[in-house]
Motif scaffolding. Structure first.
Motif, mmCIF file in Angstrom:
data_model
loop_
_atom_site.group_PDB
_atom_site.id
_atom_site.type_symbol
_atom_site.label_atom_id
_atom_site.label_comp_id
_atom_site.label_asym_id
_atom_site.label_seq_id
_atom_site.Cartn_x
_atom_site.Cartn_y
_atom_site.Cartn_z
ATOM 1 N N ALA A 1 -88.864 39.836 -64.003
ATOM 2 C CA ALA A 1 -88.926 40.909 -63.007
ATOM 3 C C ALA A 1 -90.018 40.565 -62.004
ATOM 4 N N GLY A 2 -89.753 40.819 -60.740
ATOM 5 C CA GLY A 2 -90.725 40.525 -59.700
ATOM 6 C C GLY A 2 -90.687 39.098 -59.192
ATOM 7 N N GLN A 3 -89.699 38.328 -59.636
ATOM 8 C CA GLN A 3 -89.569 36.939 -59.173
ATOM 9 C C GLN A 3 -89.466 36.909 -57.648
ATOM 10 N N SER A 4 -90.190 35.995 -57.028
ATOM 11 C CA SER A 4 -90.140 35.847 -55.568
ATOM 12 C C SER A 4 -89.134 34.769 -55.192
ATOM 13 N N ASP B 1 -92.363 35.281 -50.077
ATOM 14 C CA ASP B 1 -92.880 36.327 -50.962
ATOM 15 C C ASP B 1 -91.919 37.486 -51.204
ATOM 16 N N GLU C 1 -89.497 39.763 -52.958
ATOM 17 C CA GLU C 1 -89.201 40.009 -54.366
ATOM 18 C C GLU C 1 -87.695 40.136 -54.557
ATOM 19 N N HIS D 1 -84.188 41.065 -56.714
ATOM 20 C CA HIS D 1 -83.698 42.101 -57.619
ATOM 21 C C HIS D 1 -82.339 41.669 -58.163
ATOM 22 N N GLU D 2 -82.003 42.196 -59.302
ATOM 23 C CA GLU D 2 -80.803 41.757 -60.016
ATOM 24 C C GLU D 2 -79.518 41.860 -59.195
ATOM 25 N N ASP E 1 -79.230 41.634 -55.914
ATOM 26 C CA ASP E 1 -79.321 40.966 -54.615
ATOM 27 C C ASP E 1 -78.256 39.877 -54.496
#
Length: 80
Positions: free
Chosen positions: A26-29, A62, A64, A66-67, A69
């Protein structure tokens, strides 16, 4: 989270398929995703440039992810 990444051009040729499903924290850029892909597929690192698009727009490093996207890797394009 699971991310689906569409691949185009030489990126698709390097990976050997038109899309990938990856598990990412979670939060992967966008930059983090690109780094992981370059580690998994070292030939991607040799490309002069490789852009990440998220939801049909070029993404800053940068951004972020989301699943749900829509993510795409866009290699350099030449032509005239």
């Amino acid at each position: 989270m699971d991310l689906t990444v569409s691949l185009f051009g030489i990126a698709r040729e390097i990976v050997g398929q038109s899309s990938l499903t990856l598990t990412a924290p979670a939060g992967q850029s966008a930059a983090g995703l690109l780094a992981e892909l370059r580690t998994a597929y070292p030939a991607l690192a040799s490309l002069r440039s490789l852009a990440v698009a998220v939801n049909n727009e070029y993404a800053a490093a940068d951004v972020e992810l989301h699943e749900r996207d829509e993510i795409a890797l866009i290699p350099p394009v030449s032509g005239g």
